[in-house]
Design a protein around this motif. Structure first.
Motif, PDB file in Angstrom:
ATOM      1  N   SER A   1     -23.518   2.057  -0.761  1.00 37.83           N
ATOM      2  CA  SER A   1     -22.208   1.791  -0.177  1.00 37.83           C
ATOM      3  C   SER A   1     -22.243   2.108   1.311  1.00 37.83           C
ATOM      4  N   LEU A   2     -21.178   1.721   2.002  1.00 38.15           N
ATOM      5  CA  LEU A   2     -21.048   2.039   3.419  1.00 38.15           C
ATOM      6  C   LEU A   2     -20.988   3.552   3.609  1.00 38.15           C
ATOM      7  N   GLN A   3     -20.379   4.247   2.671  1.00 38.05           N
ATOM      8  CA  GLN A   3     -20.298   5.713   2.740  1.00 38.05           C
ATOM      9  C   GLN A   3     -21.697   6.333   2.680  1.00 38.05           C
ATOM     10  N   ASP A   4     -22.563   5.811   1.822  1.00 41.64           N
ATOM     11  CA  ASP A   4     -23.946   6.298   1.749  1.00 41.64           C
ATOM     12  C   ASP A   4     -24.667   6.085   3.076  1.00 41.64           C
ATOM     13  N   LEU A   5     -24.454   4.922   3.672  1.00 39.29           N
ATOM     14  CA  LEU A   5     -25.088   4.612   4.951  1.00 39.29           C
ATOM     15  C   LEU A   5     -24.600   5.558   6.038  1.00 39.29           C
ATOM     16  N   ARG A   6     -23.304   5.823   6.074  1.00 37.81           N
ATOM     17  CA  ARG A   6     -22.752   6.750   7.070  1.00 37.81           C
ATOM     18  C   ARG A   6     -23.289   8.166   6.863  1.00 37.81           C
ATOM     19  N   LYS A   7     -23.407   8.573   5.619  1.00 33.11           N
ATOM     20  CA  LYS A   7     -23.940   9.903   5.318  1.00 33.11           C
ATOM     21  C   LYS A   7     -25.384  10.018   5.810  1.00 33.11           C
ATOM     22  N   MET A   8     -26.181   8.990   5.545  1.00 36.89           N
ATOM     23  CA  MET A   8     -27.572   8.985   6.016  1.00 36.89           C
ATOM     24  C   MET A   8     -27.620   9.050   7.533  1.00 36.89           C
ATOM     25  N   ARG A   9     -26.758   8.273   8.203  1.00 39.68           N
ATOM     26  CA  ARG A   9     -26.718   8.263   9.663  1.00 39.68           C
ATOM     27  C   ARG A   9     -26.390   9.653  10.198  1.00 39.68           C
ATOM     28  N   ASP A  10     -25.386  10.302   9.624  1.00 38.90           N
ATOM     29  CA  ASP A  10     -24.980  11.630  10.095  1.00 38.90           C
ATOM     30  C   ASP A  10     -26.081  12.661   9.886  1.00 38.90           C
ATOM     31  N   GLU A  11     -26.760  12.604   8.736  1.00 40.50           N
ATOM     32  CA  GLU A  11     -27.859  13.537   8.477  1.00 40.50           C
ATOM     33  C   GLU A  11     -28.988  13.330   9.488  1.00 40.50           C
ATOM     34  N   LEU A  12     -29.330  12.082   9.745  1.00 43.92           N
ATOM     35  CA  LEU A  12     -30.409  11.796  10.692  1.00 43.92           C
ATOM     36  C   LEU A  12     -30.024  12.171  12.109  1.00 43.92           C
ATOM     37  N   LYS A  13     -28.760  11.931  12.506  1.00 41.06           N
ATOM     38  CA  LYS A  13     -28.300  12.318  13.841  1.00 41.06           C
ATOM     39  C   LYS A  13     -28.449  13.820  14.039  1.00 41.06           C
ATOM     40  N   GLY A  14     -28.078  14.586  13.016  1.00 43.33           N
ATOM     41  CA  GLY A  14     -28.190  16.039  13.109  1.00 43.33           C
ATOM     42  C   GLY A  14     -29.627  16.480  13.288  1.00 43.33           C
ATOM     43  N   LYS A  15     -30.532  15.865  12.547  1.00 44.02           N
ATOM     44  CA  LYS A  15     -31.944  16.223  12.660  1.00 44.02           C
ATOM     45  C   LYS A  15     -32.513  15.816  14.015  1.00 44.02           C
ATOM     46  N   ILE A  16     -32.156  14.643  14.481  1.00 49.52           N
ATOM     47  CA  ILE A  16     -32.652  14.186  15.779  1.00 49.52           C
ATOM     48  C   ILE A  16     -32.108  15.080  16.880  1.00 49.52           C
ATOM     49  N   ASN A  17     -30.828  15.427  16.811  1.00 54.93           N
ATOM     50  CA  ASN A  17     -30.225  16.308  17.803  1.00 54.93           C
ATOM     51  C   ASN A  17     -30.944  17.646  17.823  1.00 54.93           C
TER      52      ASN A  17
END
Length: 133
Positions: A7-23
């Motif tokens: 779902s779009l929610q799964d995609l957003r969750k993945m994006r947020d997790e990856l942003k945190g790790k990259i940051n």
């Protein structure tokens, strides 16, 4: 993080997790004011579990809200002690620690990074004799 996006929610969750790790890995505004950790990710390190160690360090630092720059580096020359990491606390000299699995990484974060207490496994970066004062 699951491998399939349903779902779009799964995609957003993945994006947020990856942003945190990259940051967490790439903070670079004032790296001298942050804890800096380099994980040796040459073939010998990866074969010894350096990828798991690095992921654990990133997640644990993030969970504890410890500001740090975590990067990977090539071979440090300590193949016998892989996985190896270099930890630099603000204003201190770098310390290289060998045989860092997830359990050792947790000890390093709790004792050295948070409290400045040295841990077992430090690899001396120079060898001086009594003649070299």
């Amino acid at each position: 993080m699951s491998n399939k996006v349903k779902s779009l929610q799964d995609l957003r969750k993945m994006r947020d997790e990856l942003k945190g790790k990259i940051n967490l890995r790439e903070k670079s505004d004032n790296p001298d004011n942050l804890v800096q950790i380099k994980v040796s990710m040459a073939t010998c390190g990866i074969a010894s579990g350096a990828r798991e160690t690095m992921n654990y360090i990133i997640d644990d630092l993030d969970n504890q809200a410890i500001d740090a720059v975590v990067t990977q580096t090539g071979c440090m020359g300590y193949c016998y002690a892989e996985p190896t990491i270099e930890v630099t606390l603000p204003g201190e000299e770098p310390v290289i620690i060998g045989n860092v699995d997830t359990k050792k990484a947790s000890e390093i974060i709790e004792k050295y990074i948070k409290n400045g207490e040295l841990v077992d496994g430090i690899i001396p970066d120079t060898y001086k004799t009594i003649d070299n004062k």
